[in-house]
Design a protein around this motif. Structure first.
Motif, PDB file in Angstrom:
ATOM      1  N   GLY A 178     -89.945  53.091 103.884  1.00  0.00           N
ATOM      2  CA  GLY A 178     -90.910  52.986 102.805  1.00  0.00           C
ATOM      3  C   GLY A 178     -91.530  54.276 102.332  1.00  0.00           C
ATOM      4  N   LEU A 179     -91.416  55.348 103.112  1.00  0.00           N
ATOM      5  CA  LEU A 179     -92.044  56.602 102.721  1.00  0.00           C
ATOM      6  C   LEU A 179     -91.043  57.747 102.863  1.00  0.00           C
ATOM      7  CD1 LEU A 179     -95.559  56.330 104.434  1.00  0.00           C
ATOM      8  CD2 LEU A 179     -95.065  56.124 101.998  1.00  0.00           C
ATOM      9  N   THR A 180     -91.243  58.773 102.045  1.00  0.00           N
ATOM     10  CA  THR A 180     -90.349  59.913 102.112  1.00  0.00           C
ATOM     11  C   THR A 180     -90.732  60.852 103.242  1.00  0.00           C
ATOM     12  OG1 THR A 180     -89.493  61.826 100.889  1.00  0.00           O
ATOM     13  CG2 THR A 180     -91.774  61.188 100.449  1.00  0.00           C
ATOM     14  N   LEU A 181     -89.717  61.446 103.842  1.00  0.00           N
ATOM     15  CA  LEU A 181     -89.944  62.453 104.886  1.00  0.00           C
ATOM     16  C   LEU A 181     -90.036  63.862 104.306  1.00  0.00           C
ATOM     17  CD1 LEU A 181     -87.433  61.210 107.632  1.00  0.00           C
ATOM     18  CD2 LEU A 181     -89.919  60.902 107.579  1.00  0.00           C
ATOM     19  N   ASP A 182     -89.935  63.991 103.006  1.00  0.00           N
ATOM     20  CA  ASP A 182     -89.797  65.293 102.367  1.00  0.00           C
ATOM     21  C   ASP A 182     -90.913  66.273 102.710  1.00  0.00           C
ATOM     22  OD1 ASP A 182     -88.230  64.480  99.139  1.00  0.00           O
ATOM     23  OD2 ASP A 182     -87.554  64.310 101.218  1.00  0.00           O
ATOM     24  N   TYR A 183     -92.120  65.775 102.943  1.00  0.00           N
ATOM     25  CA  TYR A 183     -93.268  66.673 103.124  1.00  0.00           C
ATOM     26  C   TYR A 183     -93.721  66.753 104.576  1.00  0.00           C
ATOM     27  CZ  TYR A 183     -93.022  65.902  98.152  1.00  0.00           C
ATOM     28  OH  TYR A 183     -92.577  65.793  96.861  1.00  0.00           O
ATOM     29  N   TYR A 184     -92.781  66.429 105.466  1.00  0.00           N
ATOM     30  CA  TYR A 184     -93.090  66.434 106.889  1.00  0.00           C
ATOM     31  C   TYR A 184     -92.153  67.353 107.656  1.00  0.00           C
ATOM     32  CZ  TYR A 184     -95.893  62.255 106.021  1.00  0.00           C
ATOM     33  OH  TYR A 184     -96.839  61.369 105.566  1.00  0.00           O
ATOM     34  N   ASP A 185     -92.715  68.084 108.617  1.00  0.00           N
ATOM     35  CA  ASP A 185     -91.882  68.697 109.640  1.00  0.00           C
ATOM     36  C   ASP A 185     -91.465  67.571 110.582  1.00  0.00           C
ATOM     37  OD1 ASP A 185     -94.083  71.593 110.013  1.00  0.00           O
ATOM     38  OD2 ASP A 185     -92.517  71.177 108.538  1.00  0.00           O
ATOM     39  N   ILE A 186     -90.201  67.579 110.981  1.00  0.00           N
ATOM     40  CA  ILE A 186     -89.683  66.522 111.846  1.00  0.00           C
ATOM     41  C   ILE A 186     -89.173  67.140 113.142  1.00  0.00           C
ATOM     42  CG2 ILE A 186     -88.041  64.625 112.086  1.00  0.00           C
ATOM     43  CD1 ILE A 186     -90.079  64.177 109.868  1.00  0.00           C
ATOM     44  N   ALA A 187     -89.552  66.519 114.240  1.00  0.00           N
ATOM     45  CA  ALA A 187     -89.161  67.042 115.546  1.00  0.00           C
ATOM     46  C   ALA A 187     -88.530  65.954 116.398  1.00  0.00           C
ATOM     47  CB  ALA A 187     -90.378  67.607 116.278  1.00  0.00           C
ATOM     48  N   TRP A 188     -87.746  66.389 117.361  1.00  0.00           N
ATOM     49  CA  TRP A 188     -87.211  65.519 118.393  1.00  0.00           C
ATOM     50  C   TRP A 188     -87.804  65.939 119.730  1.00  0.00           C
ATOM     51  CZ3 TRP A 188     -84.289  61.271 117.518  1.00  0.00           C
ATOM     52  CH2 TRP A 188     -83.668  61.153 116.276  1.00  0.00           C
ATOM     53  N   PHE A 189     -88.271  64.931 120.451  1.00  0.00           N
ATOM     54  CA  PHE A 189     -88.752  65.113 121.814  1.00  0.00           C
ATOM     55  C   PHE A 189     -87.919  64.217 122.721  1.00  0.00           C
ATOM     56  CE2 PHE A 189     -92.769  67.455 121.282  1.00  0.00           C
ATOM     57  CZ  PHE A 189     -92.931  67.366 119.906  1.00  0.00           C
ATOM     58  N   ARG A 190     -87.964  64.478 123.997  1.00  0.00           N
ATOM     59  CA  ARG A 190     -87.275  63.603 124.943  1.00  0.00           C
ATOM     60  C   ARG A 190     -88.107  63.475 126.219  1.00  0.00           C
ATOM     61  NH1 ARG A 190     -81.994  67.341 126.538  1.00  0.00           N
ATOM     62  NH2 ARG A 190     -83.116  68.915 127.795  1.00  0.00           N
ATOM     63  N   GLN A 191     -87.883  62.365 126.895  1.00  0.00           N
ATOM     64  CA  GLN A 191     -88.568  62.126 128.155  1.00  0.00           C
ATOM     65  C   GLN A 191     -87.618  61.429 129.111  1.00  0.00           C
ATOM     66  OE1 GLN A 191     -92.309  59.991 127.938  1.00  0.00           O
ATOM     67  NE2 GLN A 191     -92.994  60.930 129.843  1.00  0.00           N
ATOM     68  N   ALA A 192     -87.347  62.083 130.205  1.00  0.00           N
ATOM     69  CA  ALA A 192     -86.503  61.507 131.240  1.00  0.00           C
ATOM     70  C   ALA A 192     -87.386  60.765 132.239  1.00  0.00           C
ATOM     71  CB  ALA A 192     -85.719  62.613 131.945  1.00  0.00           C
ATOM     72  N   PRO A 193     -86.830  59.811 132.960  1.00  0.00           N
ATOM     73  CA  PRO A 193     -87.623  59.056 133.930  1.00  0.00           C
ATOM     74  C   PRO A 193     -88.319  59.969 134.931  1.00  0.00           C
ATOM     75  CG  PRO A 193     -85.503  58.016 133.617  1.00  0.00           C
ATOM     76  CD  PRO A 193     -85.437  59.326 132.888  1.00  0.00           C
TER      77      PRO A 193
END
Length: 127
Positions: free
Chosen positions: A26-41
């Motif tokens: 529903g919303l554009t990502l154009d004006y956002y910084d986007i990151a990937w995080f991860r979490q292992a057990p």
């Protein structure tokens, strides 16, 4: 409210590849910084990579440099994390997160404080 949705996780053998995708409903990502995080057990969440709102700047954790590539396709409202040469230690839940663009790109990624989070997708690297 920005709702992020990740996809593309799964089971892969060491040395294999996966591509994770992140989009917003529903919303554009154009004006956002986007990151990937991860979490292992049993481990703390860690930043993996970030891409600026323009797509012109990126950051990577040392542990994934040269193996992972972050990119975005604004025409599809998508952000991708291409993961190659996967290792056992890459096994984790991977989360997409967004922060409104600011003066310093990916500052939320650096601090670990992002405004919006997805629910995650599981990546399992196993033989």
């Amino acid at each position: 409210q920005l709702q992020l949705v990740e996809s593309g996780g799964g089971l892969v053998q060491p040395g294999g590849s996966l591509r994770l995708s992140c989009t917003a409903s529903g919303l554009t990502l154009d004006y956002y910084d986007i990151a990937w995080f991860r979490q292992a057990p049993g481990q703390e969440r860690e930043g993996v990579s970030c891409i600026s709102s323009s797509g012109g700047s990126t950051k990577y954790a040392e542990s994934v440099k040269g193996r992972f590539t972050i990119s975005r396709d604004k025409s599809k409202n998508m952000v991708y994390l291409e993961m190659n040469s996967l290792k056992l230690e890459d096994t984790a839940d991977y989360y997409c997160a967004a922060e409104p663009e600011g003066y310093y790109y990916c500052s939320g990624y650096v601090s670990g404080h992002m405004n919006y989070w997805g629910k995650g997708t599981l990546v399992t690297v196993s033989s």
